[in-house]
Motif scaffolding. Sequence first.
Motif, PDB file in Angstrom:
ATOM      1  N   LYS A  20      18.740  59.993  37.348  1.00  0.00           N
ATOM      2  CA  LYS A  20      17.808  61.030  37.828  1.00  0.00           C
ATOM      3  C   LYS A  20      17.883  62.306  36.983  1.00  0.00           C
ATOM      4  O   LYS A  20      16.940  63.104  36.979  1.00  0.00           O
ATOM      5  CB  LYS A  20      18.096  61.361  39.294  1.00  0.00           C
ATOM      6  N   LEU A  21      18.977  62.495  36.261  1.00  0.00           N
ATOM      7  CA  LEU A  21      19.098  63.718  35.449  1.00  0.00           C
ATOM      8  C   LEU A  21      18.132  63.721  34.267  1.00  0.00           C
ATOM      9  O   LEU A  21      17.939  64.747  33.623  1.00  0.00           O
ATOM     10  CB  LEU A  21      20.532  63.901  34.945  1.00  0.00           C
ATOM     11  N   LEU A  22      17.512  62.548  34.025  1.00  0.00           N
ATOM     12  CA  LEU A  22      16.510  62.486  32.955  1.00  0.00           C
ATOM     13  C   LEU A  22      15.097  62.702  33.494  1.00  0.00           C
ATOM     14  O   LEU A  22      14.142  62.811  32.726  1.00  0.00           O
ATOM     15  CB  LEU A  22      16.609  61.140  32.215  1.00  0.00           C
ATOM     16  N   GLY A  27       8.515  70.180  33.188  1.00  0.00           N
ATOM     17  CA  GLY A  27       8.500  69.712  31.800  1.00  0.00           C
ATOM     18  C   GLY A  27       9.860  69.479  31.157  1.00  0.00           C
ATOM     19  O   GLY A  27       9.932  68.965  30.053  1.00  0.00           O
ATOM     20  N   ASP A  28      10.947  69.862  31.837  1.00  0.00           N
ATOM     21  CA  ASP A  28      12.267  69.660  31.237  1.00  0.00           C
ATOM     22  C   ASP A  28      13.142  68.782  32.121  1.00  0.00           C
ATOM     23  O   ASP A  28      13.113  68.919  33.356  1.00  0.00           O
ATOM     24  CB  ASP A  28      12.979  71.011  31.048  1.00  0.00           C
ATOM     25  N   GLU A  61      19.253  64.022  22.605  1.00  0.00           N
ATOM     26  CA  GLU A  61      17.923  64.605  22.371  1.00  0.00           C
ATOM     27  C   GLU A  61      17.771  65.915  23.157  1.00  0.00           C
ATOM     28  O   GLU A  61      17.261  66.913  22.646  1.00  0.00           O
ATOM     29  CB  GLU A  61      16.855  63.600  22.800  1.00  0.00           C
ATOM     30  N   ILE A  62      18.237  65.896  24.402  1.00  0.00           N
ATOM     31  CA  ILE A  62      18.145  67.106  25.241  1.00  0.00           C
ATOM     32  C   ILE A  62      18.973  68.237  24.625  1.00  0.00           C
ATOM     33  O   ILE A  62      18.504  69.370  24.467  1.00  0.00           O
ATOM     34  CB  ILE A  62      18.646  66.808  26.680  1.00  0.00           C
ATOM     35  N   GLN A 223       9.614  77.599  39.578  1.00  0.00           N
ATOM     36  CA  GLN A 223       8.330  78.301  39.380  1.00  0.00           C
ATOM     37  C   GLN A 223       8.471  79.753  39.818  1.00  0.00           C
ATOM     38  O   GLN A 223       8.052  80.680  39.142  1.00  0.00           O
ATOM     39  CB  GLN A 223       7.243  77.661  40.233  1.00  0.00           C
ATOM     40  N   GLN A 224       9.086  79.926  41.002  1.00  0.00           N
ATOM     41  CA  GLN A 224       9.264  81.272  41.555  1.00  0.00           C
ATOM     42  C   GLN A 224      10.106  82.126  40.588  1.00  0.00           C
ATOM     43  O   GLN A 224       9.771  83.278  40.316  1.00  0.00           O
ATOM     44  CB  GLN A 224       9.979  81.173  42.916  1.00  0.00           C
ATOM     45  N   ARG A 225      11.158  81.533  40.037  1.00  0.00           N
ATOM     46  CA  ARG A 225      12.008  82.296  39.105  1.00  0.00           C
ATOM     47  C   ARG A 225      11.213  82.719  37.880  1.00  0.00           C
ATOM     48  O   ARG A 225      11.394  83.814  37.373  1.00  0.00           O
ATOM     49  CB  ARG A 225      13.204  81.443  38.656  1.00  0.00           C
TER      50      ARG A 225
END
Length: 229
Positions: A20-22, A27-28, A61-62, A223-225
């Motif tokens: 799940k960490l991928l 978008g990231d 890659e990350i 989004q809020q941040r």
Amino acid sequence: MHVLIPAAGMGKRMGSDRNKLLLTVLGDPLLAWTLRAAEAAETVEWIGIMGQPTDFPAFEEIIGGLGLQKPVHLIVGGSTRQESVYNGLQALPEGAERVLIHDGARCLVTPELFDRCAIALQECEGLIAAVPVKDTIKVVNTEHWIESTPNRADLWAAQTPQGFAVDAIKDCHEKGRAKGWEVTDDAALFEQCQLPVKIVRGEETNIKVTTPIDLAIAERILQQRSTDL
Ligand SMILES: Nc1ccn([C@@H]2O[C@H](COP(=O)(O)OP(=O)(O)OP(=O)(O)O)[C@@H](O)[C@H]2O)c(=O)n1
Ligand SMILES: C[C@](O)(CO)[C@H](O)COP(=O)(O)O
């Protein structure tokens, strides 16, 4: 401060066909958000990530995409979180005296929380970030009948980072393996060894992305941040 990031899980509760960490939020990948916070934390000087070797190309890659300035090491994880942390502890460089362990899945962690934990760890040998529980908690039996209602004032929800003196947490993990203790966090091993663990105020937004609804919550918070900047 050395930081170990367990990232070798499968994400069964997410129902995903891969780690799940991928999965991505805004978008990231989740892991990228966690690493960004570790990179931005002033006290963090070294990062170790425990993963399954099949995920290493994606992790590389990350890491490459983020252009991290701090040294990052990939460490082979185990079949449980406990085993992954054990492997991470063995891979710490000699001379590492204190370590923070932070779940890759808690991708909303802030650099400030890393720093708060690192600073507090100068004064003790074991600590965890945690927040007071907001719900009334029930202890139930196997037939789902309530047995008791613990006093909420005594209940805190454990988060990560969890920080420890390296020699002490290594000893606790060794003891845990020898005695077959199975735990869901590292503080529990410290506790089993009768060692004191301090609470550092965590963050309500520092959720562990575990099920699909958590992805939506994480997206909303990020989004809020970005609008608050
Ligand atoms: N063998 C494992 C299992 C878990 N983890 C890590 O420990 C953290 C917390 O675990 P959890 O949220 O339970 O992740 P998963 O094991 O991936 O999820 P699930 O239990 O739903 O399969 C995650 O960052 C996960 O990658 C790990 O490093 N090694
Ligand atoms: C370490 C942890 O993040 C504390 O909440 C958590 O225990 C990780 O594993 P879990 O089994 O998903 O609770």
